[in-house]
Design an enzyme around this catalytic site. Structure first.
Site, PDB file in Angstrom:
ATOM      1  CG  ASP A  80      41.177 -22.896 -77.055  1.00  0.00           C
ATOM      2  OD1 ASP A  80      40.827 -22.440 -76.207  1.00  0.00           O
ATOM      3  OD2 ASP A  80      41.966 -23.616 -77.637  1.00  0.00           O
ATOM      4  CG  HIS A  81      43.560 -20.121 -78.555  1.00  0.00           C
ATOM      5  ND1 HIS A  81      44.596 -19.119 -78.240  1.00  0.00           N
ATOM      6  CD2 HIS A  81      44.144 -21.416 -78.019  1.00  0.00           C
ATOM      7  CE1 HIS A  81      45.417 -19.733 -77.252  1.00  0.00           C
ATOM      8  NE2 HIS A  81      45.087 -21.121 -77.522  1.00  0.00           N
ATOM      9  CG  ASP A 127      44.463 -15.660 -77.496  1.00  0.00           C
ATOM     10  OD1 ASP A 127      44.826 -14.540 -76.598  1.00  0.00           O
ATOM     11  OD2 ASP A 127      45.042 -16.493 -78.426  1.00  0.00           O
ATOM     12  CG  HIS A 167      49.651 -23.216 -78.075  1.00  0.00           C
ATOM     13  ND1 HIS A 167      49.811 -21.589 -77.621  1.00  0.00           N
ATOM     14  CD2 HIS A 167      48.590 -23.455 -77.488  1.00  0.00           C
ATOM     15  CE1 HIS A 167      48.764 -21.280 -76.852  1.00  0.00           C
ATOM     16  NE2 HIS A 167      47.989 -22.363 -76.771  1.00  0.00           N
ATOM     17  CG  HIS A 183      46.249 -22.529 -73.430  1.00  0.00           C
ATOM     18  ND1 HIS A 183      45.761 -22.069 -74.425  1.00  0.00           N
ATOM     19  CD2 HIS A 183      45.276 -22.213 -72.472  1.00  0.00           C
ATOM     20  CE1 HIS A 183      44.312 -21.376 -74.268  1.00  0.00           C
ATOM     21  NE2 HIS A 183      44.191 -21.688 -72.662  1.00  0.00           N
ATOM     22  CG  ASN A 241      43.443 -25.915 -72.916  1.00  0.00           C
ATOM     23  OD1 ASN A 241      42.540 -26.186 -72.068  1.00  0.00           O
ATOM     24  ND2 ASN A 241      43.122 -24.803 -73.722  1.00  0.00           N
ATOM     25  CB  VAL A 242      45.609 -32.095 -74.620  1.00  0.00           C
ATOM     26  CG1 VAL A 242      46.463 -33.285 -75.594  1.00  0.00           C
ATOM     27  CG2 VAL A 242      46.026 -32.287 -73.437  1.00  0.00           C
ATOM     28  CB  THR A 286      50.398 -30.478 -80.753  1.00  0.00           C
ATOM     29  OG1 THR A 286      50.223 -29.098 -81.027  1.00  0.00           O
ATOM     30  CG2 THR A 286      51.546 -31.104 -81.504  1.00  0.00           C
TER      31      THR A 286
END
Length: 291
Positions: A84-85, A106, A183, A211, A233-234, A236
């Site tokens: 990811d990212h 990204d 985010h 996101h 997307n999860v 935090t």
């Protein structure tokens, strides 16, 4: 069971008109919690490792990727592995050897034309190797310690016409869009633009990705899926559950030196959070509106 691909999970979600959740993995306990939560919910899930997590592990992708893949392969739930990212080309090119079926490349902080060119090149590289590629257009914000953006400020949210042109020019398999989330939110107060989600769904022929879902209330997530979001997307929220459990344990027992004693409840708290989010993946019934 053997790892499944992100492409297969997302395609199935699209066919069934539901969402599929992707959870960020930082430690082995995160991976174990995602697997346990998915098994409890009887749902598939995506385990994703971000470039920030790789940096936390000294820039070494292989160890955390191997551990996460091993946890997923030992689970009875259908689980996929996603990188990811990714900003670094070096990390992008390491995805294949580490067993990832998908990558989110990204380039969203670059000017539009540079983002498009860099992403198209990443997509070409990925597709030559059978890797599913996600990209981002717009600014979700809140990454790398930056303050959360005003998600409704001019120029931040994704434009449907631009998104359609970008998707066609890059060949991406999924598109992360800016529709009101951010985010790193520790409170679930984000208000999504569901009209924009619907317009993006009409304009863009690939699955949409939300996101920053940790900051989005339950009813907003269900409404977002009904409007056209697919990959949720999860990250935090897992860390909030983890940290809260550790704090509670150490407040009650400040003398323990065995990390297993507080990591166990932290892992259980994350697993419960995973199961809770997985329960949101059916869209809101007709006539039910978001707050």
């Amino acid at each position: 069971m053997p790892l499944v691909t992100t492409a297969a999970l997302v395609s199935s979600a699209v066919s069934d008109r539901r969402g599929v959740a992707a959870f960020n993995v930082i430690t082995l306990e995160h991976a174990e919690a995602v697997a346990a939560g998915a098994e409890s919910a009887g749902s598939p899930a995506i385990l994703q490792i971000s470039e920030n997590a790789v940096r936390f592990h000294g820039g070494r992708l292989a160890p955390i990727a191997a551990a996460t893949a091993a946890v997923a392969a030992a689970s009875s739930a259908p689980l996929a592995l996603h990188l990811d990212h990714v900003v670094s080309r070096e990390l992008l090119y390491a995805a294949e050897a580490s067993g990832f079926s998908s990558v989110m490349f990204d380039a969203s902080k670059l000017p539009y034309e540079e983002n498009l060119a860099a992403t198209a090149d990443a997509v070409r590289w990925g597709h030559e190797r059978g890797i599913w590629v996600e990209a981002e257009l717009g600014r979700v914000g809140g990454k790398d310690g930056e303050a959360p953006l005003d998600a409704h400020a001019p120029g931040v949210r994704t434009d449907p016409g631009e998104a359609a042109a970008y998707t066609a020019a890059t060949g991406v398999d999924a598109l992360a869009v800016a529709v009101g989330s951010s985010h790193a939110m520790t409170t679930r107060t984000a208000a999504l633009d569901h009209t924009l989600i619907g317009a993006l769904r009409t304009a863009v022929p690939v699955p949409l990705v939300l996101h920053g879902s940790s900051g989005v209330p339950d009813d907003e997530i269900r409404a977002a899926i009904a409007a056209g979001m697919v990959k949720i997307n999860v990250g935090t929220a897992l860390n909030t559950a983890f940290s809260g459990a550790v704090r509670a344990f150490l407040a009650a027992d400040g003398h323990t030196v065995d990390p297993r004693r507080y990591l166990a409840p932290a892992r259980e708290a994350m697993a419960a959070t995973v199961a809770s989010f997985l329960g949101l993946l059916t869209p809101a019934p007709a006539g039910v509106e978001a707050r």
